[in-house]
Design a protein around this motif. Structure first.
Motif, PDB file in Angstrom:
ATOM      1  N   PRO A  91       2.420  -0.564  -5.363  1.00 47.96           N
ATOM      2  CA  PRO A  91       1.635  -0.118  -4.195  1.00 47.96           C
ATOM      3  C   PRO A  91       0.345   0.576  -4.605  1.00 47.96           C
ATOM      4  N   ILE A  92      -0.772   0.172  -3.982  1.00 51.39           N
ATOM      5  CA  ILE A  92      -2.064   0.774  -4.271  1.00 51.39           C
ATOM      6  C   ILE A  92      -2.271   1.975  -3.347  1.00 51.39           C
TER       7      ILE A  92
ATOM      8  N   GLY B 131      -8.863   3.518  -2.022  1.00 49.49           N
ATOM      9  CA  GLY B 131      -8.925   3.026  -0.652  1.00 49.49           C
ATOM     10  C   GLY B 131      -8.931   4.154   0.359  1.00 49.49           C
TER      11      GLY B 131
ATOM     12  N   VAL C 168      -3.725   4.627  -0.874  1.00 48.85           N
ATOM     13  CA  VAL C 168      -4.722   4.590   0.194  1.00 48.85           C
ATOM     14  C   VAL C 168      -4.641   5.910   0.957  1.00 48.85           C
TER      15      VAL C 168
ATOM     16  N   LEU D 271       0.840  -1.199   0.000  1.00 47.80           N
ATOM     17  CA  LEU D 271       0.000   0.000   0.000  1.00 47.80           C
ATOM     18  C   LEU D 271       0.872   1.245   0.000  1.00 47.80           C
ATOM     19  N   ASP D 272       0.346   2.310  -0.544  1.00 47.36           N
ATOM     20  CA  ASP D 272       0.984   3.624  -0.486  1.00 47.36           C
ATOM     21  C   ASP D 272       0.041   4.532   0.301  1.00 47.36           C
ATOM     22  N   ILE D 273       0.298   4.676   1.606  1.00 45.04           N
ATOM     23  CA  ILE D 273      -0.625   5.379   2.491  1.00 45.04           C
ATOM     24  C   ILE D 273      -0.265   6.852   2.570  1.00 45.04           C
TER      25      ILE D 273
ATOM     26  N   LEU E 272      -7.800  -5.709  -0.300  1.00 42.24           N
ATOM     27  CA  LEU E 272      -7.180  -5.440  -1.597  1.00 42.24           C
ATOM     28  C   LEU E 272      -6.353  -6.623  -2.080  1.00 42.24           C
ATOM     29  N   THR E 273      -5.780  -7.380  -1.153  1.00 45.52           N
ATOM     30  CA  THR E 273      -5.026  -8.574  -1.532  1.00 45.52           C
ATOM     31  C   THR E 273      -5.956  -9.619  -2.139  1.00 45.52           C
TER      32      THR E 273
ATOM     33  N   THR F 223      -9.198   4.586   4.718  1.00 42.82           N
ATOM     34  CA  THR F 223      -9.213   3.879   5.987  1.00 42.82           C
ATOM     35  C   THR F 223      -9.049   4.841   7.145  1.00 42.82           C
TER      36      THR F 223
ATOM     37  N   GLN G  82      -5.752  -3.665   3.558  1.00 38.58           N
ATOM     38  CA  GLN G  82      -4.691  -4.346   2.824  1.00 38.58           C
ATOM     39  C   GLN G  82      -5.093  -5.787   2.500  1.00 38.58           C
TER      40      GLN G  82
ATOM     41  N   ILE H 182      -6.156  -0.384   8.664  1.00 40.95           N
ATOM     42  CA  ILE H 182      -5.218  -0.347   7.540  1.00 40.95           C
ATOM     43  C   ILE H 182      -4.899  -1.766   7.083  1.00 40.95           C
TER      44      ILE H 182
END
Length: 439
Positions: free
Chosen positions: A180-181, A154, A183, A84-86, A170-171, A156, A167, A163
């Motif tokens: 990275p998706i 995403g 978020v 993830l890219d938060i 999304l997995t 959260t 994750q 978080i």
């Protein structure tokens, strides 16, 4: 990016709807039905947008009471999740959360930290993602088979367990994603996905009054007093303190979910009683029914901005200005309960881990060639019969907005103004012994 994807040969089954005739003469102040007609034109409809709100998966306890002697050895990594890219809501670095850090700092016997998503919770989250992939990638062909930038957004709350739940979802949805998706999350002060009293003094005041009235009522209830004494005997509690039903429910739910031994004498019937009493207390604080006078104000101040966000994203898509095909919101039981309450659903029992509410936006053409958007709601994978509707029917977007959320939606500016209002307490606002441990 277009959010419209065609669906051919839609059948009138539990997960689809079919339109050959829309009764356009009916007022959109009521939920309109889409019925199978007898026309010769093949029916079609387009799924335009999907928004999914879910509770986190199973976790370690938040309360420190009622589980003495247990080992919380159920945490760790259940599978390799996608990256993830938060970021913050404005695209900056992920904000720090004092609330989350305080929980992470408390280590429990066995290795988990307070409120940590367990291996079971991770697996539950991935199963939700598997279901979303089955429905929206394979069944409807709505989402791309492989993850593409912009397909999914995403969001959260800024807690480790939500978080990690996002994750996991999304997995399951895109198990092969290597990039990275993105978020987004909010600071503790700016969160809108639960009743956030940090940013609203008025909301804190309303909730205190609701808590006091609830405590007053329970103190006079002989049945509850008898239940208290029975539970105290089972738990070996010799103190004069009343049972904190929210905390007891938290402890018993976590213990049972992870296959650990319940206190001797804690039967299924007693667990149901605990669930009932805990749910009653939480509902009064975050999802009051129509019989409670503070319902509209509390829901507006607590969840109004999120309701507004969900509706506005439907509006953007209907106007041909979509940003994403799917929005995922990872929250808490205190996120799910208000949603269910405003939709007229039963919230007399606690929503299980990874409980979810799905809002689908569909588009069809009326007989005169005009486009009409419809909302379909699913709760834990099952289509919901909204009040005053026949099975399998949907609401127009206008009807959904007006009939269900109009009294509760609020913009940020409107909430800020309302939050500055105060009133004098008619009586002191006590805590009643419970904490909001259901997060």
């Amino acid at each position: 990016m277009s959010c419209c994807h065609g669906l051919s040969e839609l059948h009138g089954c539990a997960t689809r709807f079919l339109v050959t005739h829309v009764y356009a003469q009916r007022s959109t102040s009521h939920c309109q039905s889409q019925r199978l007609g007898t026309g010769t034109v093949e029916p079609s409809a387009e799924l335009k947008l999907v928004q999914v709100v879910f509770r986190h998966g199973a976790r370690s306890p938040l309360t420190k009471r009622y589980w003495a002697g247990q080992e919380w050895d159920v945490c760790g990594t259940a599978f390799e999740p996608i990256p993830l890219d938060i970021k913050s809501l404005d695209g900056g670095e992920q904000p720090k959360s004092d609330h989350d850090q305080a929980q992470r700092n408390i280590k429990l016997p066995g290795g988990c930290h307070k409120g940590e998503l367990t291996k079971l919770g991770q697996q539950q989250a991935r199963e939700v993602g598997d279901w979303l992939r089955s429905r929206y990638v394979h069944q409807f062909g709505f989402l791309p088979i492989q993850y593409k930038d912009g397909a999914v957004s995403g969001r959260t709350t800024n807690f480790s367990r939500t978080i990690a739940t996002l994750q996991g979802v999304l997995t399951g949805l895109y198990p092969d994603a290597s990039k990275p998706i993105p978020v987004a999350t909010a600071s503790d002060m700016d969160e809108i996905m639960f009743a956030n009293v940090l940013s609203c003094e008025r909301l804190a005041d309303v909730m205190k009054r609701a808590r006091y009235k609830l405590r007053e009522a329970t103190e006079k209830d002989e049945r509850i007093q008898q239940l208290q004494q029975k539970l105290k005997g089972i738990l070996g509690d010799k103190s004069d303190d009343p049972i904190a039903f929210l905390d007891l429910h938290d402890a018993m739910t976590v213990i049972k979910s992870h296959g650990k031994a319940l206190p001797k004498g804690m039967t299924e019937d007693l667990l149901m009683e605990v669930d009932k009493e805990a749910s009653k207390r939480m509902i009064a604080l975050v999802a009051p029914g129509v019989e409670l006078s503070h319902r509209e104000e509390l829901l507006k101040l607590s969840m109004g901005r999120m309701f507004d966000s969900v509706v506005q994203r439907m509006r953007q898509c209907a106007d041909g200005q979509p940003k994403h095909q799917m929005y995922l919101y990872s929250g808490h039981d205190t996120t799910i309960m208000p949603l269910l309450a405003t939709l007229g659903q039963d919230v007399s029992t606690w929503p299980p881990y990874v409980s979810n509410v799905v809002f689908e936006l569909w588009e069809s053409q009326t007989l005169d060639g005009k486009k009409q958007e419809y909302v379909k709601v699913l709760v834990n994978g099952k289509e919901v019969e909204l009040p005053d509707m026949l099975p399998g029917h949907v609401c127009t977007l206008e009807a959904f907005q007006d009939n269900y959320w109009k009294p509760f939606t609020v913009t940020e500016e409107e909430r800020q103004e309302a939050c500055t209002l105060t009133f004098e307490h008619e009586q002191p606002a006590g805590s009643g012994g419970d904490s909001l441990s259901g997060f």
